[in-house]
Scaffold this active site. Sequence first.
Site, short mmCIF file in Angstrom:
data_model
loop_
_atom_site.label_atom_id
_atom_site.label_comp_id
_atom_site.label_asym_id
_atom_site.label_seq_id
_atom_site.Cartn_x
_atom_site.Cartn_y
_atom_site.Cartn_z
N ASN A 225 34.63 -28.43 -3.12
CA ASN A 225 35.79 -27.59 -3.43
C ASN A 225 36.64 -27.23 -2.21
O ASN A 225 37.29 -26.19 -2.18
CB ASN A 225 35.35 -26.36 -4.22
CG ASN A 225 34.33 -25.51 -3.47
OD1 ASN A 225 34.01 -25.82 -2.32
ND2 ASN A 225 33.85 -24.46 -4.10
N ARG B 254 40.96 -15.60 -0.18
CA ARG B 254 40.30 -15.99 -1.45
C ARG B 254 41.36 -16.37 -2.49
O ARG B 254 41.17 -17.31 -3.25
CB ARG B 254 39.43 -14.85 -1.99
CG ARG B 254 38.30 -14.39 -1.10
CD ARG B 254 37.07 -15.22 -1.13
NE ARG B 254 36.53 -15.44 -2.44
CZ ARG B 254 35.44 -16.20 -2.66
NH1 ARG B 254 34.80 -16.77 -1.65
NH2 ARG B 254 35.00 -16.39 -3.87
N ARG C 12 42.14 -25.07 -3.68
CA ARG C 12 41.10 -25.75 -4.46
C ARG C 12 41.69 -26.52 -5.64
O ARG C 12 41.17 -27.56 -6.03
CB ARG C 12 40.05 -24.74 -4.90
CG ARG C 12 39.09 -24.39 -3.76
CD ARG C 12 38.19 -23.24 -4.08
NE ARG C 12 37.06 -23.17 -3.14
CZ ARG C 12 36.21 -22.15 -3.11
NH1 ARG C 12 36.36 -21.13 -3.92
NH2 ARG C 12 35.21 -22.16 -2.24
N THR D 73 36.19 -20.79 -7.42
CA THR D 73 35.11 -21.64 -6.91
C THR D 73 35.12 -23.02 -7.56
O THR D 73 34.95 -24.04 -6.88
CB THR D 73 33.75 -20.95 -7.16
OG1 THR D 73 33.77 -19.67 -6.54
CG2 THR D 73 32.60 -21.78 -6.59
N TYR E 1 24.41 -20.45 4.49
CA TYR E 1 24.35 -20.21 3.04
C TYR E 1 23.01 -19.60 2.63
O TYR E 1 22.58 -19.80 1.49
CB TYR E 1 24.60 -21.52 2.29
CG TYR E 1 26.07 -21.89 2.19
CD1 TYR E 1 26.96 -21.08 1.48
CD2 TYR E 1 26.57 -23.04 2.78
CE1 TYR E 1 28.31 -21.41 1.37
CE2 TYR E 1 27.91 -23.39 2.67
CZ TYR E 1 28.77 -22.57 1.95
OH TYR E 1 30.10 -22.90 1.84
N LYS F 67 36.20 -27.71 4.50
CA LYS F 67 34.92 -28.37 4.22
C LYS F 67 35.02 -29.89 4.42
O LYS F 67 36.12 -30.45 4.49
CB LYS F 67 34.48 -28.03 2.80
CG LYS F 67 34.07 -26.57 2.60
CD LYS F 67 33.55 -26.33 1.18
CE LYS F 67 33.05 -24.91 0.98
NZ LYS F 67 32.51 -24.69 -0.39
N PHE G 25 21.47 -25.21 -6.70
CA PHE G 25 22.42 -26.09 -6.03
C PHE G 25 22.32 -26.03 -4.50
O PHE G 25 23.11 -26.67 -3.81
CB PHE G 25 23.85 -25.77 -6.48
CG PHE G 25 24.29 -24.34 -6.26
CD1 PHE G 25 24.73 -23.91 -5.02
CD2 PHE G 25 24.25 -23.42 -7.30
CE1 PHE G 25 25.13 -22.59 -4.81
CE2 PHE G 25 24.67 -22.09 -7.10
CZ PHE G 25 25.10 -21.69 -5.85
P1 GDP Z 1 32.63 -19.40 -3.07
O1 GDP Z 1 32.52 -18.08 -2.34
O2 GDP Z 1 33.81 -19.47 -4.01
O3 GDP Z 1 32.61 -20.58 -2.13
O4 GDP Z 1 31.36 -19.51 -4.01
P2 GDP Z 1 29.83 -19.08 -3.78
O5 GDP Z 1 29.66 -18.30 -2.52
O6 GDP Z 1 29.36 -18.47 -5.05
O7 GDP Z 1 29.06 -20.46 -3.63
C1 GDP Z 1 29.08 -21.18 -2.42
C2 GDP Z 1 29.36 -22.62 -2.73
O8 GDP Z 1 28.28 -23.14 -3.51
C3 GDP Z 1 30.60 -22.85 -3.60
O9 GDP Z 1 31.77 -22.99 -2.84
C4 GDP Z 1 30.26 -24.11 -4.35
O10 GDP Z 1 30.62 -25.27 -3.62
C5 GDP Z 1 28.75 -24.05 -4.49
N1 GDP Z 1 28.41 -23.56 -5.82
C6 GDP Z 1 28.56 -22.30 -6.32
N2 GDP Z 1 28.15 -22.23 -7.59
C7 GDP Z 1 27.72 -23.48 -7.91
C8 GDP Z 1 27.17 -24.06 -9.09
O11 GDP Z 1 26.99 -23.40 -10.13
N3 GDP Z 1 26.84 -25.39 -9.03
C9 GDP Z 1 27.04 -26.12 -7.91
N4 GDP Z 1 26.71 -27.42 -7.93
N5 GDP Z 1 27.55 -25.62 -6.79
C10 GDP Z 1 27.90 -24.32 -6.78
#
Ligand code: GDP
Length: 140
Positions: A115, A88, A105, A94, A52, A12, A60
Amino acid sequence: MNQLERTLAIIKPDSFAGGHAGEILAMIEAAGFRILGMRMTRLSKAQAQGFYDVHREKPFFAGLVEFMTEGPVVVMALERENAIRAWRDLMGATNPANAADGTIRKKFGTAIDRNAVHGSDAPDTAAYELGFFFSGSDLA
Ligand code: GDP
């Protein structure tokens, strides 16, 4: 069961700008992934929104799109046994605050919304995300 699998990884904008791409690539190689495809790019707003799309309704979402478009990223197609789970695991949780020691991370993420890396979370999302950035003929 161990089966050869493919997943989509992204370095990222935060970790690329921070100069951590090389170390992240070294961690990927040390963990036994084969890099089938790799490209440096800069996402447009429309691309980040499309990538996304499942998060479109989340509070968010706008911040996530802003972050993912703030600078260059490196997108990779990775292959390994159980690649989705293994990548993962190497990424970590996350929220970097909850990420285990030795994960990317934990090492390079600074906040839940900064992250360091992305990874597909299931076979159907991996297929969608690989197709988002690579055509089959691109992959070694
Ligand atoms: P990942 O698969 O671990 O990347 O997580 P997700 O697919 O759930 O979310 C995509 C991205 O959105 C994450 O990598 C975070 O950067 C962001 N994100 C997820 N949950 C949150 C949250 O509760 N707050 C904020 N600000 N960002 C979030």
